[in-house]
Write an enzyme that holds these catalytic residues in place. Structure first.
Site, short mmCIF file in Angstrom:
data_model
loop_
_atom_site.label_atom_id
_atom_site.label_comp_id
_atom_site.label_asym_id
_atom_site.label_seq_id
_atom_site.Cartn_x
_atom_site.Cartn_y
_atom_site.Cartn_z
N LYS A 160 0.86 -1.19 0.00
CA LYS A 160 0.00 0.00 0.00
C LYS A 160 0.88 1.23 0.00
O LYS A 160 1.98 1.21 0.58
CB LYS A 160 -0.89 0.02 1.25
CG LYS A 160 -2.12 0.87 1.09
CD LYS A 160 -3.19 0.13 0.32
CE LYS A 160 -4.48 0.90 0.17
NZ LYS A 160 -5.56 0.04 -0.32
P1 NAD Z 1 -13.23 7.50 -2.78
O1 NAD Z 1 -12.26 8.56 -2.45
O2 NAD Z 1 -13.70 7.34 -4.17
O3 NAD Z 1 -14.54 7.62 -1.85
C1 NAD Z 1 -14.50 7.70 -0.46
C2 NAD Z 1 -15.89 8.16 0.01
O4 NAD Z 1 -15.94 8.10 1.42
C3 NAD Z 1 -16.23 9.60 -0.38
O5 NAD Z 1 -17.59 9.67 -0.74
C4 NAD Z 1 -15.97 10.37 0.91
O6 NAD Z 1 -16.72 11.56 0.99
C5 NAD Z 1 -16.43 9.34 1.91
N1 NAD Z 1 -15.92 9.57 3.25
C6 NAD Z 1 -14.67 9.92 3.63
N2 NAD Z 1 -14.62 10.05 4.97
C7 NAD Z 1 -15.85 9.76 5.43
C8 NAD Z 1 -16.42 9.70 6.71
N3 NAD Z 1 -15.73 9.97 7.80
N4 NAD Z 1 -17.72 9.35 6.80
C9 NAD Z 1 -18.45 9.05 5.70
N5 NAD Z 1 -17.96 9.09 4.46
C10 NAD Z 1 -16.67 9.44 4.33
O7 NAD Z 1 -12.56 6.14 -2.23
P2 NAD Z 1 -12.89 4.64 -2.65
O8 NAD Z 1 -11.90 4.24 -3.65
O9 NAD Z 1 -14.34 4.47 -2.89
O10 NAD Z 1 -12.48 3.90 -1.30
C11 NAD Z 1 -13.39 3.78 -0.21
C12 NAD Z 1 -12.96 2.58 0.62
O11 NAD Z 1 -12.94 1.42 -0.21
C13 NAD Z 1 -11.55 2.69 1.21
O12 NAD Z 1 -11.51 2.02 2.44
C14 NAD Z 1 -10.71 1.95 0.20
O13 NAD Z 1 -9.50 1.46 0.74
C15 NAD Z 1 -11.68 0.82 -0.15
N6 NAD Z 1 -11.37 0.15 -1.41
C16 NAD Z 1 -11.35 0.84 -2.58
C17 NAD Z 1 -11.03 0.15 -3.75
C18 NAD Z 1 -11.04 0.83 -5.10
O14 NAD Z 1 -10.83 0.12 -6.11
N7 NAD Z 1 -11.25 2.12 -5.19
C19 NAD Z 1 -10.74 -1.21 -3.71
C20 NAD Z 1 -10.81 -1.88 -2.49
C21 NAD Z 1 -11.13 -1.18 -1.35
#
Ligand code: NAD
Length: 424
Positions: free
Chosen positions: A113
């Site tokens: 990461k």
């Molecule tokens: P992103 O930046 O696209 O979205 C994150 C979302 O969470 C946004 O809508 C933001 O406003 C919201 N957010 C942030 N802090 C918050 C809080 N305290 N309360 C409520 N909402 C909050 O990110 P993403 O890529 O969708 O990632 C989200 C999660 O999914 C992370 O834990 C990431 O590690 C995990 N993830 C993402 C992927 C991917 O392919 N993008 C893959 C596996 C896991």
């Protein structure tokens, strides 16, 4: 950006959380102390100082990390996050979760990461590009298609991956698309990658519905976090006729017991930058969303969303962890005790890394599959992995599906170390 290490005053350190999850699983499988000693620590955590010329002419220094956790089963693999509030321990935990995730879904990768401590919302696109290119230069000798392959995570996306690919390629004098996944399709990205994590979550919801004989039709759903993972999961579940009643982002949440118009919420978020104040939906806090009496709760924001203090009040029957590490170990025990079924991050959000793997394979072969092929391969791998985890769950003495998933992953990683032996 501040170089002070984040403190976990009263908050659970995600690394402690990850280690507890590992220890819980170890109780159910036979792994030698020697092997466990090797896999409980990351292979390396590189820390960088990234100077960037800002738009006003000043130079700002950003702290960045790349943690390479384990590569016994293949090259390190894991996303890159830009966030103001991330610690070295957090990046290590996130890298560890990648090791267990690639293992549980049987991909020939290890875990890694990367994080840059910055607030991209306060930066211009030019500054973010400069930061990304300088970070890539810093990581240049660590990453590569056969070594360590970054991908998008929170606040990074296809454009970030394009800049990394370009910078890395320039330093090697030829174009190397396979150094990152999650690229724009025009640059060798895979069809279906940008929606893969949310798609995987919705496929898992189908598997869970079939397994427990409870159809998705009209099932109520709440989604915390309306970004890449959460918004796609919400849209696809809506398309499967589930009833998405609440969604939120960092500014707060919205709730309509009759069901939200998810396409409308997506447009509203596109226009205003947030989900709040969508038509006449009720405004709720993130905490209220987590306590709603719904069939399926999908935490899709950040770590530690569900802590011990609210675990007693979570009313959902099923939790699908789209985010990494959203449930603390203590909260997990409370929820399991109360009969809540939690499908852990390492399984539930694996769709992203599965399609990243497919992208990497396509890049390696200089070939591309259409969206239908990718979708089918993703679906096969999600459902096979679900079955393997449920078989483990049925065969060991635990009510905790997370622990079952970890036994599958830990066994695979431990066996790889055993077979490779210890050099010299
Ligand atoms: P992103 O930046 O696209 O979205 C994150 C979302 O969470 C946004 O809508 C933001 O406003 C919201 N957010 C942030 N802090 C918050 C809080 N305290 N309360 C409520 N909402 C909050 O990110 P993403 O890529 O969708 O990632 C989200 C999660 O999914 C992370 O834990 C990431 O590690 C995990 N993830 C993402 C992927 C991917 O392919 N993008 C893959 C596996 C896991």
């Amino acid at each position: 950006m501040s170089k002070e290490e984040k403190e976990y005053d009263g908050e659970v350190n995600p690394l402690d959380n990850m280690m507890s999850q590992l220890r819980n699983a170890r109780e159910h499988i036979d792994i030698s102390d020697d092997i466990f000693e090797r896999i409980r620590y990351p292979d390396r955590v590189a820390e960088f100082n990234i100077p960037v010329r800002m738009d006003d002419g000043s130079v700002e220094s950003f702290t960045a990390y790349r943690c390479q956790h384990d590569d016994a089963r293949g090259p390190y693999k894991g996303g890159i996050r830009y966030h103001p509030n991330v610690s070295r321990d957090e990046v290590t935990a996130l890298a560890g979760w990648m090791t267990w995730k690639t293992a549980v879904v049987g991909l020939p990768f290890g875990g890694a990461k990367g994080v840059v401590v910055c607030d991209p919302k306060e930066m211009s696109e030019r500054e973010i590009e400069g930061l990304t290119r300088r970070y890539t230069k810093a990581m240049r000798s660590l990453i590569g298609p056969e070594k360590d392959i970054p991908a998008p995570d929170v606040n990074t996306g296809p454009q970030t991956m394009a800049w990394i690919m370009d910078t890395y390629s320039i330093h090697h004098d030829y174009t190397i698309p396979g150094v990152v996944t999650g690229k724009p399709v025009e640059l060798g990205g895979s069809e279906g990658r940008s929606t893969a994590t949310g798609t995987g979550v919705s496929m898992l919801a189908d598997c869970v519905a079939d397994y427990f004989g409870k159809p998705l039709y009209d099932a109520t759903v709440a989604v915390q976090g309306f970004g890449n993972a959460g918004s796609v999961a919400a849209r696809l579940l809506d398309e499967k006729d589930a009833n998405v009643v609440a969604v939120s982002d960092s500014a707060g949440g919205i709730y309509d017991p009759e069901g939200l118009d998810i396409a409308g919420v997506e447009n509203h978020k596109e226009e205003t930058g947030q989900v709040t104040e969508f038509r006449d939906a009720n405004q709720i806090t993130n905490e209220e969303l987590l306590k709603l009496d719904v069939d399926i709760l999908i935490p899709a924001a950040l770590e530690n969303a569900i802590g011990a203090s609210i675990a007693d009040e979570v009313e959902a029957d099923t939790v699908l962890e789209a985010a990494n590490g959203p449930t603390t170990d203590e909260a997990n025990s409370i929820l399991v005790e109360r009969g809540v079924r939690i499908f852990p991050d390492i399984l539930a959000n694996a769709g992203g890394v599965i399609v990243s793997y497919l992208e990497w394979v396509q890049n390696t072969q200089r070939y591309s599959w259409d969206e239908g092929d990718v979708h089918e391969k993703l679906e096969d791998r999600m459902s096979e992995s679900f079955e393997e985890v449920m078989e483990a769950h049925e065969s060991i003495d635990t009510d905790c599906i997370r622990t079952a998933a970890y036994t599958v992953a830990l066994k695979r990683v431990a066996e790889s170390h055993e077979m490779r032996g210890l050099y010299p």
